[in-house]
Design a protein around this motif. Structure first.
Motif, short mmCIF file in Angstrom:
data_model
loop_
_atom_site.label_atom_id
_atom_site.label_comp_id
_atom_site.label_asym_id
_atom_site.label_seq_id
_atom_site.Cartn_x
_atom_site.Cartn_y
_atom_site.Cartn_z
N GLY A 223 1.21 -1.60 1.55
CA GLY A 223 2.63 -1.36 1.33
C GLY A 223 3.55 -2.22 2.20
O GLY A 223 4.77 -2.06 2.16
N ARG A 226 6.53 -4.47 0.52
CA ARG A 226 7.50 -3.84 -0.37
C ARG A 226 8.86 -4.53 -0.29
O ARG A 226 9.25 -5.07 0.73
CB ARG A 226 7.63 -2.35 -0.07
CG ARG A 226 8.20 -2.01 1.28
CD ARG A 226 8.04 -0.52 1.54
NE ARG A 226 8.62 -0.11 2.80
CZ ARG A 226 8.00 -0.19 3.96
NH1 ARG A 226 6.78 -0.72 4.03
NH2 ARG A 226 8.59 0.24 5.06
N PHE A 239 6.10 -3.39 -4.94
CA PHE A 239 5.15 -4.03 -4.05
C PHE A 239 4.84 -5.42 -4.60
O PHE A 239 4.35 -5.54 -5.72
CB PHE A 239 3.88 -3.19 -3.94
CG PHE A 239 4.16 -1.81 -3.39
CD1 PHE A 239 4.29 -1.61 -2.02
CD2 PHE A 239 4.34 -0.74 -4.24
CE1 PHE A 239 4.57 -0.35 -1.51
CE2 PHE A 239 4.63 0.53 -3.74
CZ PHE A 239 4.74 0.71 -2.37
N VAL A 242 1.11 -6.24 -6.09
CA VAL A 242 0.62 -5.79 -7.39
C VAL A 242 1.70 -5.83 -8.47
O VAL A 242 1.40 -6.00 -9.65
CB VAL A 242 -0.01 -4.38 -7.34
CG1 VAL A 242 -1.31 -4.42 -6.57
CG2 VAL A 242 0.94 -3.35 -6.76
N LEU B 238 -1.72 2.71 -3.28
CA LEU B 238 -0.40 2.41 -2.72
C LEU B 238 0.20 3.57 -1.93
O LEU B 238 0.19 4.71 -2.39
CB LEU B 238 0.55 2.05 -3.85
CG LEU B 238 0.32 0.68 -4.49
CD1 LEU B 238 1.06 0.58 -5.81
CD2 LEU B 238 0.78 -0.42 -3.54
N PRO B 239 0.76 3.27 -0.77
CA PRO B 239 1.39 4.33 0.01
C PRO B 239 2.66 4.86 -0.66
O PRO B 239 3.37 4.11 -1.32
CB PRO B 239 1.74 3.64 1.32
CG PRO B 239 1.80 2.18 1.01
CD PRO B 239 0.84 1.96 -0.11
N PHE B 241 6.43 6.55 -0.31
CA PHE B 241 7.56 6.64 0.62
C PHE B 241 8.43 7.80 0.17
O PHE B 241 8.27 8.34 -0.91
CB PHE B 241 8.32 5.31 0.65
CG PHE B 241 7.54 4.21 1.32
CD1 PHE B 241 7.62 4.02 2.68
CD2 PHE B 241 6.67 3.40 0.59
CE1 PHE B 241 6.86 3.05 3.31
CE2 PHE B 241 5.91 2.43 1.22
CZ PHE B 241 6.01 2.24 2.58
N SER B 248 13.15 0.54 4.32
CA SER B 248 12.71 -0.86 4.38
C SER B 248 13.18 -1.55 5.65
O SER B 248 13.07 -2.76 5.78
CB SER B 248 13.23 -1.62 3.15
OG SER B 248 12.56 -1.15 2.00
N SER B 254 4.09 2.10 6.47
CA SER B 254 3.28 3.16 5.89
C SER B 254 2.13 3.37 6.88
O SER B 254 1.78 2.46 7.63
CB SER B 254 2.71 2.73 4.53
OG SER B 254 1.70 1.76 4.71
N GLU B 257 -0.47 0.74 6.42
CA GLU B 257 -0.22 -0.56 7.03
C GLU B 257 -0.45 -0.50 8.54
O GLU B 257 -1.11 -1.37 9.12
CB GLU B 257 1.21 -1.04 6.74
CG GLU B 257 1.44 -2.41 7.40
CD GLU B 257 2.86 -2.95 7.25
OE1 GLU B 257 3.69 -2.32 6.59
OE2 GLU B 257 3.12 -4.02 7.84
N PRO B 406 -3.24 0.39 -9.13
CA PRO B 406 -3.14 0.09 -10.57
C PRO B 406 -4.09 -1.00 -11.07
O PRO B 406 -4.20 -1.20 -12.28
CB PRO B 406 -1.69 -0.38 -10.72
CG PRO B 406 -1.35 -1.00 -9.39
CD PRO B 406 -2.16 -0.23 -8.36
N LEU B 407 -4.80 -1.71 -10.17
CA LEU B 407 -5.48 -2.94 -10.60
C LEU B 407 -6.57 -2.72 -11.64
O LEU B 407 -6.73 -3.52 -12.55
CB LEU B 407 -6.06 -3.68 -9.38
CG LEU B 407 -5.03 -4.26 -8.41
CD1 LEU B 407 -5.73 -5.06 -7.32
CD2 LEU B 407 -4.00 -5.13 -9.12
#
Lengths: 284, 473
Positions: A223, A226, A239, A242, B238-239, B241, B248, B254, B257, B406-407
């Motif tokens: 993440g 982002r 992100f 992806v 994916l993290p 939020f 940001s 996260s 990370e 999602p990959l």
């Protein structure tokens, strides 16, 4: 291990390498990126695919030496190997249906813009390219762009080569003269992309930007990459690894991306100084 | 003669004041004498309620009997029949809600320290044994395992033992998944994970790193390459939020990370080239085990103040009791019934180029109280009006869960996912909606435990074995 099969210094700080990575070479497409590590103790850095040879099983990368890792990579020679090379990651640039395209590359970003321009040219699209650099010494890939572009504008900030000024100059000239494109695709420093978007916005032409934020895994786990899109007043977190790296330039919050990109600037400078000192010692 | 002491033999640990400044393992492990003493607390019940509490059904009373007989290798062999990663499970399993929660000794006093005994046996084995687990002769079937975390390693190990040719595809540069990038060194030393991974290699399992399935290769291509079954253990992804302003800003991480920088990328070592925010004042938002790992990592990286910010009360806090206790001992402050509403950044009005611009300088929170229970029976936290205050922090670590990666789902046809994005599987087999494709672990359930992922890997391995043996007939 992934062997370096060719190396070329494009300008004093930009290096091109072809790396043997058959699995990545089979799949890579323009606009995607890879993650590499130079050695066992190294960091993971993302680099956009600058080309590939599916038969030879090699992937081309072009990078600027900006920190400890890129310094270490630039010091390697043909025949040396790096320990990790993973990809291709991210979504390829969407080119379907484009007939007239304006490609805008800045600095080492031209290395990423070139395969996209080439893919469009190979599809039969009309390609107008604008490439910009700080000065004459930093100009890269001019011949490569010329061979695939219907028109090419080379810009330097100080006027030592091509036309003096930034990439927005010819863009505004073309657009205000009534030229129209199906899409503008821009890749380069964040500030440049921000201004390209601002130049194109009044004409309502779709404008794609390629984002290159700080990443760690690059596979959709940490993440760190982002960024925020602003769509109909709503802020949406995406992100780059992806969902990107390409995004609709009109939606990207560039100021936030600029701020986040500078998160470790001090640390990076120190790390680079340390690696330079280490290098000096080796030389002595 | 049973040991009727009502409490567990204490686990020798590093002193909090010392361990708060190093990344060495906190719990030091039982000595032979400790283990023997604790083993004697087991009553060897005929009904074996503890076994039912274990997701992989380790034959607990039997291995404890072997400890009582000082046959530690024998004890290991019993555990190894059910669990591929005993040294890992003995350290990170939430035994208090699993096997130990069912222990008869727990009715009057503390249950038997099953986890501590498991760890002792595994460590004893790792220190003394040199043999590789036996595998059946190769049966000619090829199976692909995606991800080398707990579910993937378990699935690969079980299949290799049965004679399958197994290839594990790992996206990162190092095998181990969450055991390597997520769980910190002080809770699970990486040499232990390495040992388990090397064990698999010795059993003939091929582990390929830098292979991102869904990108480098697709599942369809794996079948084309001759793999007859595929197990997806690709992990959580994916993290999440909170969606509050300021997420940001520079200094907001996260947990994934923050922990990846420290664990996988070794930012905790003085000679590391990986940048990470060290020192300062840190708020970790969330109350799970990952939040505890992040908070305790921040302490060790030199933070002057570390908060856990959690919107419910201690009773609802999902982290393991032991982790919470360790965090408290190491100086982590718990701000319970506290919910962040905004993260505030610095902005120099006179200098737009000030490098401090955009750095975190505080987090606005509101006090909560517990209201009516929600559908899961947990009391819902409700904000107390006008209770806002600013927590003085410069780093914020969001540890509020993940959503699936999602990959694979976006590049594989016929694989159905639920509304959270997790793969839909048949619980008894791990079978997905696509023929020959199985899945388990966080990729199915969302963030859960190491042992439940291992359980899923085991279930799938058995189902794959059954399907492929039937195919041969």
């Amino acid at each position: 291990m992934y062997t370096i099969v060719s190396k070329k210094q494009l300008n004093p700080s930009v290096v091109q390498m072809d790396i043997e990575a058959p699995f990545v070479a089979r799949k890579a497409q323009a606009g995607q990126f890879i993650i590499l590590r130079v050695d066992e103790e190294g960091e993971r850095i993302p680099l956009t695919v600058a080309g590939y040879d599916r038969e030879a099983g090699t992937v081309r990368i072009i990078f600027q030496t900006v920190g400890a890792t890129t310094d270490a990579l630039a010091r390697l020679h043909v025949g040396d190997a790096i320990c990790d090379f993973a990809g291709p990651l991210g979504e390829p640039t969407k080119l379907d249906g484009l007939r007239r395209v304006l490609i805008v590359g800045g600095g080492v970003g031209c290395a990423i813009a070139h395969p996209i321009a080439k893919a469009l040219h190979d599809m039969g699209a009309s390609v107008t390219s604008v490439i910009g650099f700080r000065n004459k010494d930093l100009v890269i890939l001019e011949d490569e762009f010329r061979s695939i572009s219907d028109r090419l504008f080379v810009m330097t900030d100080d006027g030592t080569y091509g036309e003096r000024g930034n990439v927005c100059l010819p863009i505004e000239r073309l657009l205000s003269a009534g030229e129209r494109f199906d899409e503008v695709i821009t890749i380069g420093p964040l500030v440049m992309m921000k201004f390209v978007v601002a130049s194109v916005r009044p004409y309502g032409i779709p404008c794609t930007v390629s984002m290159n934020p700080i990443m760690i895994d690059g596979t959709g786990m940490c993440g760190g990459c982002r960024l925020t899109l602003v769509r109909d007043g709503e802020r949406i977190v995406k992100f780059a690894c992806v969902d990107g790296p390409d995004f609709n330039g009109y939606e990207v919050d560039f100021d936030e991306a600029l701020s986040r990109g500078a998160m470790y600037r001090e640390f990076e400078m120190k790390a680079r100084e340390a690696s330079c000192c280490l290098f000096d010692k080796e030389v002595r | 003669m049973a040991n009727m002491q009502p409490t567990k033999r204490p686990m020798p640990t590093q002193e909090p004041s010392a361990r708060a400044h190093n990344f060495d393992e906190v719990a030091l492990g039982y000595s032979e004498k400790d283990a023997l003493d604790e083993a004697l607390r087991c009553l060897n019940c005929k009904t074996m309620p503890c076994v039912g509490g274990c997701p992989v059904h380790v034959h607990i009373p039997a291995f404890i009997e072997r400890i009582k007989a000082c046959d530690f290798e024998g004890a290991y062999e019993i555990i190894a029949k059910s669990s591929s990663l005993p040294a890992v499970c003995g350290r990170v399993c939430p035994q208090e809600t699993q096997c130990e929660s069912k222990c008869v000794r727990g009715i009057k006093g503390e249950p038997v320290g099953i986890g501590r005994l498991e760890r002792f046996v595994a460590d004893y084995h790792n220190a003394h044994a040199t043999s590789v687990p036996e595998t059946l002769p190769k049966n000619g079937h090829k199976v692909a395992v995606i991800g080398s975390g707990p579910s993937g390693l378990t699935c690969a190990g079980d299949l290799a033992r049965l004679g399958y040719t197994v290839t594990v595809f790992e996206a990162l540069h190092k095998a181990g998944g969450v055991l390597v990038y997520g769980i910190p060194e002080f809770r699970l030393p990486k040499r232990i994970v390495e040992k388990e991974v090397n064990q698999l290699r010795a059993m003939g399992v091929e582990i390929l790193t830098n292979m991102i399935i869904g990108k480098t290769l697709t599942i369809d291509e794996l079948f084309e390459m001759g793999y007859e079954a595929v197990f997806i253990g690709s992990g959580a992804g994916l993290p999440r939020f909170m969606g509050i302003p300021g997420e940001s800003l520079k200094g907001v991480y996260s947990a994934n990370e923050f922990l990846t920088r420290s664990n996988l990328m070794k930012a905790y070592r003085a000679d590391s080239t990986t940048p990470i925010m060290k020192g300062g004042r840190v708020a970790v938002v969330g109350g799970g085990n990952v939040a505890m790992d992040a908070a305790r990592t921040a302490v060790r990286l030199g933070a002057e103040q570390v908060y856990i910010v959690y919107r419910r009360s201690m009773e609802e806090l999902p982290a393991r009791h032991e982790e919470v206790e360790h965090a408290m001992e190491e100086g982590v402050t718990f701000r319970l019934l506290t919910n962040p509403t905004e993260i505030v950044g610095y902005q120099n009005p006179d200098d737009k180029r000030d490098p401090k611009n955009g750095c975190v300088i505080g987090m606005v929170c509101e006090q909560m109280q517990l209201g009516e229970p929600d559908e899961r029976g947990r009391r819902r936290p409700v904000a107390i009006p006008d209770s806002h205050f600013v927590l003085d922090v410069d780093t914020v670590i969001m540890s509020i869960g993940t959503s699936p990666n999602p990959l694979i789902r976006s590049t594989t046809e016929g694989l159905q996912t639920n509304r959270h994005g997790g793969f839909i599987v048949e619980e008894e087999t791990g079978k997905t909606t696509r023929d020959g494709v199985y899945a388990g672990g966080d990729a199915v359930t969302g963030a859960a435990t190491v042992i439940s992922a291992m359980g899923a890997g085991k279930t799938a391995a058995a189902a794959i074995h059954k399907a492929l043996s039937e195919k041969t007939k």
